[in-house]
Design an enzyme around this catalytic site. Structure first.
Site, mmCIF file in Angstrom:
data_model
loop_
_atom_site.group_PDB
_atom_site.id
_atom_site.type_symbol
_atom_site.label_atom_id
_atom_site.label_comp_id
_atom_site.label_asym_id
_atom_site.label_seq_id
_atom_site.Cartn_x
_atom_site.Cartn_y
_atom_site.Cartn_z
ATOM 1 N N ARG A 129 36.928 50.978 35.796
ATOM 2 C CA ARG A 129 37.768 51.598 36.833
ATOM 3 C C ARG A 129 37.851 53.115 36.639
ATOM 4 O O ARG A 129 37.973 53.608 35.524
ATOM 5 C CB ARG A 129 39.181 51.016 36.782
ATOM 6 C CG ARG A 129 40.151 51.799 37.658
ATOM 7 C CD ARG A 129 41.419 51.080 37.949
ATOM 8 N NE ARG A 129 42.185 50.767 36.752
ATOM 9 C CZ ARG A 129 43.273 50.016 36.773
ATOM 10 N NH1 ARG A 129 43.689 49.492 37.905
ATOM 11 N NH2 ARG A 129 43.922 49.767 35.665
ATOM 12 N N ARG A 162 42.207 55.495 33.161
ATOM 13 C CA ARG A 162 43.599 55.313 32.740
ATOM 14 C C ARG A 162 43.689 55.032 31.242
ATOM 15 O O ARG A 162 42.845 54.335 30.684
ATOM 16 C CB ARG A 162 44.225 54.146 33.523
ATOM 17 C CG ARG A 162 45.028 54.602 34.702
ATOM 18 C CD ARG A 162 45.480 53.507 35.602
ATOM 19 N NE ARG A 162 46.158 52.379 34.981
ATOM 20 C CZ ARG A 162 46.672 51.369 35.662
ATOM 21 N NH1 ARG A 162 46.597 51.382 36.987
ATOM 22 N NH2 ARG A 162 47.254 50.370 35.052
ATOM 23 N N ARG A 173 47.652 43.457 27.935
ATOM 24 C CA ARG A 173 48.212 43.360 29.298
ATOM 25 C C ARG A 173 47.987 41.960 29.861
ATOM 26 O O ARG A 173 48.838 41.428 30.581
ATOM 27 C CB ARG A 173 47.569 44.419 30.201
ATOM 28 C CG ARG A 173 48.062 45.824 29.869
ATOM 29 C CD ARG A 173 47.177 46.905 30.441
ATOM 30 N NE ARG A 173 47.155 46.912 31.892
ATOM 31 C CZ ARG A 173 46.238 47.544 32.606
ATOM 32 N NH1 ARG A 173 45.279 48.219 32.015
ATOM 33 N NH2 ARG A 173 46.288 47.506 33.917
HETATM 34 P P1 AP5 Z 1 42.706 47.783 41.059
HETATM 35 O O1 AP5 Z 1 42.831 47.706 42.539
HETATM 36 O O2 AP5 Z 1 42.980 49.100 40.397
HETATM 37 O O3 AP5 Z 1 43.519 46.598 40.353
HETATM 38 P P2 AP5 Z 1 45.086 46.395 40.167
HETATM 39 O O4 AP5 Z 1 45.352 44.954 40.365
HETATM 40 O O5 AP5 Z 1 45.855 47.363 41.011
HETATM 41 O O6 AP5 Z 1 45.174 46.768 38.629
HETATM 42 P P3 AP5 Z 1 46.252 47.537 37.784
HETATM 43 O O7 AP5 Z 1 45.635 47.731 36.418
HETATM 44 O O8 AP5 Z 1 46.726 48.794 38.472
HETATM 45 O O9 AP5 Z 1 47.383 46.519 37.722
HETATM 46 P P4 AP5 Z 1 48.419 46.352 36.654
HETATM 47 O O10 AP5 Z 1 49.268 45.342 37.300
HETATM 48 O O11 AP5 Z 1 47.966 46.026 35.292
HETATM 49 O O12 AP5 Z 1 48.969 47.845 36.441
HETATM 50 P P5 AP5 Z 1 50.222 48.631 37.017
HETATM 51 O O13 AP5 Z 1 49.752 49.982 37.378
HETATM 52 O O14 AP5 Z 1 50.959 47.823 38.039
HETATM 53 O O15 AP5 Z 1 41.202 47.285 40.688
HETATM 54 C C1 AP5 Z 1 40.737 47.299 39.353
HETATM 55 C C2 AP5 Z 1 39.249 47.713 39.337
HETATM 56 O O16 AP5 Z 1 38.461 46.689 39.947
HETATM 57 C C3 AP5 Z 1 38.951 48.999 40.141
HETATM 58 O O17 AP5 Z 1 37.963 49.726 39.474
HETATM 59 C C4 AP5 Z 1 38.441 48.494 41.505
HETATM 60 O O18 AP5 Z 1 37.522 49.402 42.104
HETATM 61 C C5 AP5 Z 1 37.754 47.186 41.106
HETATM 62 N N1 AP5 Z 1 37.870 46.150 42.132
HETATM 63 C C6 AP5 Z 1 38.964 45.894 42.922
HETATM 64 N N2 AP5 Z 1 38.714 44.850 43.735
HETATM 65 C C7 AP5 Z 1 37.457 44.407 43.418
HETATM 66 C C8 AP5 Z 1 36.642 43.328 43.900
HETATM 67 N N3 AP5 Z 1 37.080 42.507 44.863
HETATM 68 N N4 AP5 Z 1 35.403 43.163 43.349
HETATM 69 C C9 AP5 Z 1 34.958 44.019 42.368
HETATM 70 N N5 AP5 Z 1 35.685 45.059 41.889
HETATM 71 C C10 AP5 Z 1 36.930 45.248 42.403
HETATM 72 O O19 AP5 Z 1 51.168 48.682 35.730
HETATM 73 C C11 AP5 Z 1 50.834 49.445 34.583
HETATM 74 C C12 AP5 Z 1 51.893 49.236 33.511
HETATM 75 O O20 AP5 Z 1 53.181 49.671 33.991
HETATM 76 C C13 AP5 Z 1 52.133 47.779 33.094
HETATM 77 O O21 AP5 Z 1 51.199 47.368 32.110
HETATM 78 C C14 AP5 Z 1 53.579 47.846 32.559
HETATM 79 O O22 AP5 Z 1 53.626 48.379 31.273
HETATM 80 C C15 AP5 Z 1 54.233 48.835 33.508
HETATM 81 N N6 AP5 Z 1 54.894 48.168 34.667
HETATM 82 C C16 AP5 Z 1 54.527 48.312 35.981
HETATM 83 N N7 AP5 Z 1 55.335 47.556 36.770
HETATM 84 C C17 AP5 Z 1 56.221 46.933 35.935
HETATM 85 C C18 AP5 Z 1 57.264 45.982 36.153
HETATM 86 N N8 AP5 Z 1 57.584 45.538 37.382
HETATM 87 N N9 AP5 Z 1 57.943 45.525 35.067
HETATM 88 C C19 AP5 Z 1 57.645 45.950 33.831
HETATM 89 N N10 AP5 Z 1 56.645 46.835 33.546
HETATM 90 C C20 AP5 Z 1 55.934 47.320 34.598
#
Ligand code: AP5
Length: 223
Positions: A129, A162, A173
C-alpha cells in the site's frame, strides 16, 4: 427527498475499506469519517489524543474505548444527513455506544458493509500500500498503481508508506481484528444489519456490488 444513509464499513485491516469509501462517498454524497485518518491527523498535529494513540497504533493495538468513543461521536455529531463510518465501531462496546447515540437522536443504522478478505491476502495488500501524504488517497504498487510511481494521480503529492504497515505490525493488527472486531460480524447479523462483500474481487467489482446494495437499501427505505 432521499432517505438518510447511516453506513458502517467493516472488515480486517487492508480489506479495502478506505478504497471503497472514497468511491461510495462520491456515489451517495455522504459525509465520511475514518477513525484511522482522524487518529493519524491527531498524531501528526501532536495533540493529546495523538500522543495517547501513537504508541498503541504503532504496536498494532486498539485505542481504548474510553478514548475513541467520545471523540468519534463528537466528530459524527454534525453528520445529520447520513454518514459513512470507516474503522468504527471496532468493538462491541463501540457498537453499543454508537447505537445508543443514534437512538437518542431518533436515528438508526442503515447497514454494516463487511468486506471479507482472508489473512494471507491482507499481508500482501498492506505491504504494497502507498498513501497520498496530503489527502490520504490510497494506491497499491501492484493492484492499483498510480500513473507515475510515487506520485498521487489526484493532487500530485508524494506517496508514502504507513508506519503500521510493517509485516510484524500487520500481524498484530490482524490478531486485534480477530479478537476484538470480528465478533461484531455476528452482532450486526443478529440485528439484520450485515451485508457481506467478497473483498478478493477487483476494487471496481467490489465497488459495483456495494453500490448496488446501498442503492437498493435506500430505495427500500423510501418505499
Ligand atoms: P485500503 O483501502 O487502504 O484498506 P483498509 O481496509 O482501509 O485498510 P486500513 O489499514 O486503513 O484499515 P485498518 O482498519 O487497519 O486501519 P485504520 O486506519 O482504520 O486497502 C489496502 C491496500 O489494498 C491498498 O494498497 C489498496 O490499493 C489495496 N486494495 C484495496 N482493495 C483492493 C482489491 N479489491 N484488490 C486488490 N487490492 C486492493 O486504523 C489504524 C489504527 O488506528 C488501528 O490499528 C488502531 O490502532 C487505531 N484505530 C482506528 N479506529 C479505531 C477504533 N475505532 N478503535 C480503536 N482503535 C482504532
Amino acid at each position: 427527498m432521499p432517505s438518510e444513509l447511516n453506513l458502517i464499513l467493516l472488515g480486517p485491516p487492508g480489506a479495502g475499506k478506505g478504497t471503497q469509501a472514497e468511491r461510495l462517498t462520491q456515489d451517495f454524497d455522504l459525509p465520511y469519517l475514518s477513525t484511522g485518518n482522524m487518529l493519524r491527523a491527531a498524531v501528526s498535529e501532536g495533540t493529546d489524543l495523538g500522543k495517547q494513540a501513537e504508541p498503541i497504533m504503532n504496536e498494532g493495538g486498539l485505542v481504548p474505548d474510553e478514548i475513541i468513543i467520545g471523540v468519534t461521536l463528537e466528530a459524527l455529531g454534525e453528520a445529520d444527513d447520513g454518514f459513512l463510518l470507516d474503522g468504527f465501531p471496532r468493538t462491541v462496546g463501540q457498537a453499543e455506544a454508537l447505537t445508543k447515540a443514534l437512538e437518542e437522536r431518533e436515528r438508526k443504522l442503515t447497514a454494516a458493509l463487511l468486506i471479507d478478505v482472508p489473512d494471507d491476502e491482507i499481508v500482501r495488500r498492506l505491504t504494497g500500500r502507498r498513501t497520498c501524504a496530503k489527502n490520504g488517497h490510497v494506491y497499491h504498487v501492484e493492484f492499483d498503481p498510480p500513473k507515475h510511481e510515487g506520485v498521487c494521480d489526484q493532487d500530485g503529492s508524494k506517496l508514502v508508506q504507513r508506519d503500521d504497515d510493517k509485516p510484524e505490525t500487520v500481524e498484530k493488527r490482524l490478531v486485534a481484528y480477530h479478537d476484538k472486531t470480528a465478533p461484531l460480524v455476528g452482532w450486526f447479523e443478529d440485528r439484520g444489519l450485515l451485508r457481506r462483500f467478497d473483498g478478493t474481487r477487483s476494487p471496481t467489482e467490489v465497488h459495483d456490488h456495494i453500490r448496488a446494495t446501498v442503492a437498493t437499501l435506500r430505495l427500500e427505505d423510501e418505499l
